[in-house]
Design a protein around this motif. Structure first.
Motif: not given
Lengths: 111, 162
Positions: B44-46, B81, B108, B110, B119, B122-123, B149, B154, B157
């Protein structure tokens, strides 16, 4: 941001922080850090530069998956391709943020 | 190369960051081992760029920040995403958002992540300017993000401050 990483890490989810201020992330005890010497707002690089963005993200994933100890920091060896003065001006908002405006007003009224 | 952490920071801001040490109660190491192979993991990304989905989510509350300069909106947004760049907006009064709007991948990434790893769907986005106590981030936002998460499965992160 480093402290948010700590709280999420403490809940059991490994984290890596990609940051233009890695020294601060170290002071704040982020578990894994990737340092980039990029302007604020550009953690993954130049707009539309897919090669640079992928390079930053790849390093972040390597540090996320491969770091062995808390406090690991790896800096990306990439120079920002825009002259410093220009890049320094470009990342900043057109109007000062409310807190900066307040500080400037306080300084003005003190002088 | 050792990154100069203050290269792009106005000189007068430096004392607010340098040599401040850890937050109280946050002095010790934290560690969650990354147990799986990256190839078998979901990432995941934040971002803290204050990104949100323009037509589906409320903006971060910059009006209140304008009237209360020490306050920053502590809420968070789930960013699909699948969102297209033109669907994303930015509410962050401390950066010039022009480049992020032109290419959200710089905050971000994605699309880049989907080419490198499995992935989440939803990030996560927050707005990075917060009041000094971080009270609501600690008691409400961070636990909600952790729950999100976990629901997303996830395994790791990647966080990026704006």
């Amino acid at each position: 941001m480093p402290v948010l990483a700590r709280w999420i890490e403490a809940a059991g989810i490994p984290t890596v922080v990609v940051t233009m201020m890695p020294a601060v992330a170290e002071e704040r005890r982020a578990p894994r850090i990737v340092g980039v010497e990029f302007p604020f707002g550009h953690a993954f690089g130049m707009p539309r530069d897919r090669v640079m963005q992928r390079r930053v993200l790849t390093l972040a994933l390597e540090v996320l998956a491969g770091a062995a100890v808390s406090g690991t920091r790896v800096d990306l060896d990439v120079e920002w391709p825009v002259p410093l003065r220009e890049a320094y001006r470009a990342w900043q908002p057109e109007e000062p943020s409310p807190i900066v405006r307040k500080m400037l007003e306080a300084r003005r009224s003190a002088s | 190369m050792i990154v100069d952490s203050y290269r792009f920071l106005p000189r007068s801001f430096r004392p607010f960051y340098e040599g401040r040490g850890p937050f109280r109660g946050e002095e010790g190491p934290v560690w969650a081992p990354f147990a799986r192979r990256l190839a078998d993991s979901r990432i995941a990304l934040l971002t803290s760029a204050g990104m949100y989905v323009r037509d589906a989510q409320p903006s971060f509350d910059v009006d209140r920040e304008r009237s209360h300069p020490e306050w920053g909106d502590p809420t968070w947004r789930a960013i699909p995403a699948s969102a297209r760049p033109e669907e994303l907006a930015v509410a962050h009064l401390h950066i010039n958002d022009e480049d992020i709007l032109a290419d959200p991948e710089i905050a971000l990434p994605m699309r880049a992540l989907s080419e490198l790893a499995d992935t989440v769907t939803e990030h996560v986005s927050v707005m990075g300017y917060q009041d000094r106590s971080l009270r609501e981030w600690r008691s409400v936002t961070a636990p909600a993000i952790v729950t999100h998460l976990r629901e997303q499965g996830a395994d790791g992160l990647v966080l990026a401050p704006a």
